[in-house]
Design a protein around this motif. Structure first.
Motif, PDB file in Angstrom:
ATOM      1  N   ASP A  37       0.828  -1.199  -0.050  1.00 32.52           N
ATOM      2  CA  ASP A  37       0.030   0.046  -0.122  1.00 32.52           C
ATOM      3  C   ASP A  37       0.818   1.402  -0.101  1.00 32.52           C
ATOM      4  OD1 ASP A  37      -2.309   1.367  -0.068  1.00 32.52           O
ATOM      5  OD2 ASP A  37      -2.608   1.583   2.202  1.00 32.52           O
ATOM      6  N   LYS A  38       1.816   1.422  -0.868  1.00 27.75           N
ATOM      7  CA  LYS A  38       2.773   2.563  -1.048  1.00 27.75           C
ATOM      8  C   LYS A  38       2.289   3.171  -2.558  1.00 27.75           C
ATOM      9  CE  LYS A  38       4.823   1.980   2.657  1.00 27.75           C
ATOM     10  NZ  LYS A  38       4.728   2.874   3.697  1.00 27.75           N
ATOM     11  N   ILE A  39       3.121   4.723  -2.356  1.00 23.76           N
ATOM     12  CA  ILE A  39       2.654   5.657  -3.758  1.00 23.76           C
ATOM     13  C   ILE A  39       3.885   5.152  -4.658  1.00 23.76           C
ATOM     14  CG2 ILE A  39       2.162   7.569  -4.398  1.00 23.76           C
ATOM     15  CD1 ILE A  39      -0.194   6.538  -2.939  1.00 23.76           C
ATOM     16  N   LEU A  55      -0.001   7.861 -16.617  1.00 27.08           N
ATOM     17  CA  LEU A  55      -0.563   7.001 -15.732  1.00 27.08           C
ATOM     18  C   LEU A  55      -1.431   7.187 -14.537  1.00 27.08           C
ATOM     19  CD1 LEU A  55       2.912   5.005 -15.139  1.00 27.08           C
ATOM     20  CD2 LEU A  55       1.346   4.679 -16.702  1.00 27.08           C
ATOM     21  N   PHE A  56      -1.763   8.833 -14.560  1.00 24.61           N
ATOM     22  CA  PHE A  56      -2.430   9.521 -13.541  1.00 24.61           C
ATOM     23  C   PHE A  56      -3.867   9.626 -13.767  1.00 24.61           C
ATOM     24  CE2 PHE A  56      -3.159  13.453 -11.512  1.00 24.61           C
ATOM     25  CZ  PHE A  56      -3.142  13.093 -10.284  1.00 24.61           C
ATOM     26  N   ILE A  57      -4.768   8.786 -12.617  1.00 28.81           N
ATOM     27  CA  ILE A  57      -6.170   9.074 -12.638  1.00 28.81           C
ATOM     28  C   ILE A  57      -6.589   8.932 -14.048  1.00 28.81           C
ATOM     29  CG2 ILE A  57      -7.814  10.256 -11.876  1.00 28.81           C
ATOM     30  CD1 ILE A  57      -6.390  11.487  -9.730  1.00 28.81           C
ATOM     31  N   ARG A  58      -6.578   7.653 -14.609  1.00 31.33           N
ATOM     32  CA  ARG A  58      -7.092   7.283 -16.013  1.00 31.33           C
ATOM     33  C   ARG A  58      -7.709   6.161 -15.995  1.00 31.33           C
ATOM     34  NH1 ARG A  58      -4.705   6.994 -20.862  1.00 31.33           N
ATOM     35  NH2 ARG A  58      -6.492   5.583 -21.223  1.00 31.33           N
ATOM     36  N   ALA A  59      -8.809   5.767 -16.587  1.00 34.94           N
ATOM     37  CA  ALA A  59      -9.453   4.645 -16.829  1.00 34.94           C
ATOM     38  C   ALA A  59      -8.347   3.426 -17.085  1.00 34.94           C
ATOM     39  CB  ALA A  59     -10.473   4.718 -17.923  1.00 34.94           C
ATOM     40  N   LEU A  62      -3.788   2.391 -12.429  1.00 30.73           N
ATOM     41  CA  LEU A  62      -3.600   2.365 -10.992  1.00 30.73           C
ATOM     42  C   LEU A  62      -3.635   3.796 -10.438  1.00 30.73           C
ATOM     43  CD1 LEU A  62      -0.169   0.383 -10.587  1.00 30.73           C
ATOM     44  CD2 LEU A  62      -2.516  -0.534 -10.164  1.00 30.73           C
ATOM     45  N   ALA A  63      -4.563   3.774  -9.195  1.00 24.36           N
ATOM     46  CA  ALA A  63      -4.907   4.808  -8.351  1.00 24.36           C
ATOM     47  C   ALA A  63      -3.737   5.092  -7.429  1.00 24.36           C
ATOM     48  CB  ALA A  63      -5.961   4.389  -7.535  1.00 24.36           C
ATOM     49  N   ASN A  64      -2.753   4.398  -7.237  1.00 20.37           N
ATOM     50  CA  ASN A  64      -1.670   4.729  -6.215  1.00 20.37           C
ATOM     51  C   ASN A  64      -0.566   5.350  -7.127  1.00 20.37           C
ATOM     52  OD1 ASN A  64      -0.574   2.244  -7.668  1.00 20.37           O
ATOM     53  ND2 ASN A  64       0.674   1.779  -5.774  1.00 20.37           N
ATOM     54  N   VAL A  65      -0.669   6.189  -7.967  1.00 23.99           N
ATOM     55  CA  VAL A  65       0.365   6.855  -8.658  1.00 23.99           C
ATOM     56  C   VAL A  65      -0.016   8.243  -8.558  1.00 23.99           C
ATOM     57  CG1 VAL A  65       0.844   7.569 -11.096  1.00 23.99           C
ATOM     58  CG2 VAL A  65       0.402   5.264 -10.545  1.00 23.99           C
TER      59      VAL A  65
END
Length: 238
Positions: A37-39, A55-59, A62-65
């Motif tokens: 559970d790291k970023i 890679l950032f907040i896209r369909a 990953l959400a941890n980016v």
């Protein structure tokens, strides 16, 4: 035949051949971020910021980016301004301190030339703070020109793992009327990172991790609200 497409086919083959071992190592680190559970923090300057943004907040992503999208690294406030700021020493520490970078988070730094102060100093700061650094750069171009940083170092000399985008010096696959054009660096960088991320997801899935992946906001019946809540406060530009 479209020449750029043909050249990019060969580029994809080179990316796999050259980076196979380091892609596996990067995938393992990404898998570990999911398991623990790291970023994943990504800094790219100039056009390289688009690789982190991909890679950032896209369909399907990953959400941890956490893509570092400060105006100093973007061209939105002026492309020439951004190019000049990339060479200024001291900005990297300001950006670092504005992020919420926790122990054992993974840091990626992207720069095609790997010779300017901002990406170099951000990688140095990450190493100083005990983080593993993945550098994505063009080894051909970077080795051809001197560093613009006072240390004399270039990005590939700082990263723990180096992904080579296999881009020729000048960032062009084609020559038209004696002019180099047809930039491959963005497509190559995005391909490398999507490869590493999806392989890392497979590793985490084998460990029973529920993968934090965004669904499209344009498909009815799905919501990302749970992921937004989970990572709120840990990702600056959410």
């Amino acid at each position: 035949m479209f020449e750029y497409m043909e050249k990019m086919k060969g580029q994809m083959d080179r990316l796999e051949q050259v980076n196979s071992e380091n892609l596996q190592a990067t995938s393992k680190l990404i898998g570990d971020t999911l398991i623990n559970d790291k970023i994943i923090h990504i800094l790219g300057t100039g056009h390289s910021h688009m690789i982190g943004l991909e890679l950032f907040i896209r369909a399907g992503g990953l959400a941890n980016v956490n893509a570092i999208l400060d105006s100093t690294v973007l061209t939105a406030d002026g492309a020439i301004r951004s190019s000049k700021l990339e060479r200024v020493s001291g900005i990297a520490d300001i950006l670092w301190e504005e992020q919420n970078i926790a122990k054992d988070d993974l840091v990626m730094v992207i720069s095609n030339s790997g010779r300017n102060a901002l990406p170099i100093e951000f990688a140095m700061r990450a190493k100083k703070e005990g983080h593993t650094v993945i550098a994505l750069t063009s080894l051909e171009q970077s080795k051809q020109y001197p560093s613009r940083h006072s240390s004399g170092k270039k990005l590939y000399e700082i990263g723990d793992i180096v992904l080579d985008n296999c881009v020729p010096s000048g960032d062009g696959l084609l020559e038209i009327e004696g002019i180099q054009t047809g930039a491959p660096s963005t497509v190559s960088g995005i391909t490398l990172l999507h490869t590493a991320v999806t392989e890392g997801m497979k590793i985490a899935a084998k460990h029973g991790v529920k993968l934090p992946v965004y669904t499209s906001q344009n498909i009815d019946g799905y919501s990302n609200s749970e992921l937004y809540e989970k990572y709120s406060g840990r990702i600056k530009h959410m």
